[in-house]
Design a protein around this motif. Structure first.
Motif, PDB file in Angstrom:
ATOM      1  N   SER A   1       0.649  -1.509  -0.447  1.00  0.00           N
ATOM      2  CA  SER A   1       0.395   0.137   0.278  1.00  0.00           C
ATOM      3  C   SER A   1       1.025   1.526   0.103  1.00  0.00           C
ATOM      4  O   SER A   1       1.522   1.745   0.643  1.00  0.00           O
ATOM      5  CB  SER A   1      -1.285  -0.076   0.751  1.00  0.00           C
ATOM      6  OG  SER A   1      -1.610  -1.204   1.313  1.00  0.00           O
ATOM      7  N   ASN A   2       1.388   1.389  -1.395  1.00  0.00           N
ATOM      8  CA  ASN A   2       2.049   2.511  -1.182  1.00  0.00           C
ATOM      9  C   ASN A   2       1.993   3.218  -2.511  1.00  0.00           C
ATOM     10  O   ASN A   2       1.501   2.299  -3.286  1.00  0.00           O
ATOM     11  CB  ASN A   2       4.259   2.136  -1.358  1.00  0.00           C
ATOM     12  CG  ASN A   2       4.319   1.445  -1.706  1.00  0.00           C
ATOM     13  OD1 ASN A   2       4.376   1.445  -3.090  1.00  0.00           O
ATOM     14  ND2 ASN A   2       4.767  -0.327  -1.519  1.00  0.00           N
ATOM     15  N   ALA A   3       2.474   4.112  -3.185  1.00  0.00           N
ATOM     16  CA  ALA A   3       2.593   5.123  -4.415  1.00  0.00           C
ATOM     17  C   ALA A   3       3.143   4.296  -4.997  1.00  0.00           C
ATOM     18  O   ALA A   3       2.057   4.029  -6.401  1.00  0.00           O
ATOM     19  CB  ALA A   3       3.342   6.373  -4.298  1.00  0.00           C
ATOM     20  N   VAL A   4       3.803   3.315  -5.450  1.00  0.00           N
ATOM     21  CA  VAL A   4       4.859   2.457  -6.535  1.00  0.00           C
ATOM     22  C   VAL A   4       3.428   0.951  -6.107  1.00  0.00           C
ATOM     23  O   VAL A   4       4.130  -0.190  -7.552  1.00  0.00           O
ATOM     24  CB  VAL A   4       6.092   2.221  -6.927  1.00  0.00           C
ATOM     25  CG1 VAL A   4       6.305   3.826  -6.729  1.00  0.00           C
ATOM     26  CG2 VAL A   4       6.429   2.133  -5.574  1.00  0.00           C
ATOM     27  N   GLY A   5       3.329   0.769  -5.192  1.00  0.00           N
ATOM     28  CA  GLY A   5       2.170  -0.688  -5.083  1.00  0.00           C
ATOM     29  C   GLY A   5       3.211  -2.228  -5.412  1.00  0.00           C
ATOM     30  O   GLY A   5       2.637  -2.582  -5.867  1.00  0.00           O
ATOM     31  N   SER A   6       4.535  -1.349  -4.948  1.00  0.00           N
ATOM     32  CA  SER A   6       5.742  -3.182  -4.699  1.00  0.00           C
ATOM     33  C   SER A   6       6.217  -2.663  -2.931  1.00  0.00           C
ATOM     34  O   SER A   6       5.886  -1.699  -2.769  1.00  0.00           O
ATOM     35  CB  SER A   6       6.273  -3.259  -5.402  1.00  0.00           C
ATOM     36  OG  SER A   6       7.490  -2.174  -5.733  1.00  0.00           O
ATOM     37  N   ARG A   7       6.627  -3.273  -2.405  1.00  0.00           N
ATOM     38  CA  ARG A   7       7.567  -3.745  -1.679  1.00  0.00           C
ATOM     39  C   ARG A   7       8.392  -4.656  -1.428  1.00  0.00           C
ATOM     40  O   ARG A   7       8.449  -6.309  -1.412  1.00  0.00           O
ATOM     41  CB  ARG A   7       6.462  -4.588   0.052  1.00  0.00           C
ATOM     42  CG  ARG A   7       7.064  -4.375   0.877  1.00  0.00           C
ATOM     43  CD  ARG A   7       7.553  -2.890   1.847  1.00  0.00           C
ATOM     44  NE  ARG A   7       6.617  -1.981   1.944  1.00  0.00           N
ATOM     45  CZ  ARG A   7       6.402  -0.385   2.638  1.00  0.00           C
ATOM     46  NH1 ARG A   7       7.865  -0.321   2.736  1.00  0.00           N
ATOM     47  NH2 ARG A   7       5.293   0.036   2.539  1.00  0.00           N
TER      48      ARG A   7
END
Length: 214
Positions: A67-73
């Protein structure tokens, strides 16, 4: 003469292999002393105090929060997570992708990366160096493997409507990561806008707008 040429070839091959990752350790292991000062690696823990947990990490089955601006972790597995990796010249990571999530263009200045897709479909690619700037790209499916050569700008993007997961390994204890957009537009202090405007051939207001996002 033939034996001399064979010896030279073997020496050249061994030299190229040795330079492909961090320098080889001169002992069985050098478990990182987490209380030590970081100086081009970490000080070794007393071998008599080493235990199985120094070579162990649990939790890679857990999905990262995308759940962040780029959609990856990225979930790293390095010396901070496994002290026994110290001086062995390798690290790993799990990368989770939301639908259409992106691991933005970045580079590892000290490591080659090999990626295996565990779930989903990923579009991956890297750009060759110098003036050619050729994009090498491919869509990967579950079980596919792709290599990103050391130092080259590369990316991964989920191209499916479901989540995607990849496992990567890197040929350095400390591969480093430079995310291009963050480094260029989010440096501290800012790179002067007129320099970036000329480099990207845009108006300075466009640069100010980009810098404000980082």
């Amino acid at each position: 003469m033939a034996s001399q040429l064979l010896l030279l070839a073997l020496l050249a091959a061994s030299s190229s292999i040795a330079s492909a990752s961090d320098p080889s350790s001169l002992q069985d292991f050098c478990v990182a002393d987490k209380a030590s000062v970081l100086v081009n690696g970490r000080v070794c823990k007393d071998p008599k105090l080493v235990e199985a947990n120094d070579f162990f990490f649990s939790g890679l089955h857990l999905a990262g929060n995308t759940s962040n601006a780029v959609g990856s972790r990225v979930t790293p597995i390095g010396v901070a997570q496994i002290g026994g990796l110290n001086a062995l010249g390798i690290t790993a990571a799990r990368i989770d992708f939301a639908p259409w999530g992106l691991n933005p263009p970045h580079t590892h200045p000290r490591a080659t990366e090999i990626l295996t897709v565990l779930e989903g479909s990923l579009k991956v690619g890297f750009v060759t160096s110098n003036t050619e700037n050729r994009l090498i790209t491919k869509v990967l499916q579950k079980g596919d493997v792709f290599v990103f050569p050391v130092g080259l700008v590369h990316f991964q993007q989920n191209v499916g409507n479901g989540n995607a997961v990849a496992l990567v390994a890197l040929s350095s204890q400390n591969p480093g990561v430079i995310t291009i957009a963050n480094a260029v537009f989010g440096s501290n202090p800012d790179i002067p806008a007129d320099i970036l405007a000329k480099a990207f051939q845009v108006d300075t207001n466009a640069i100010y707008s980009l810098q404000s996002k980082f």
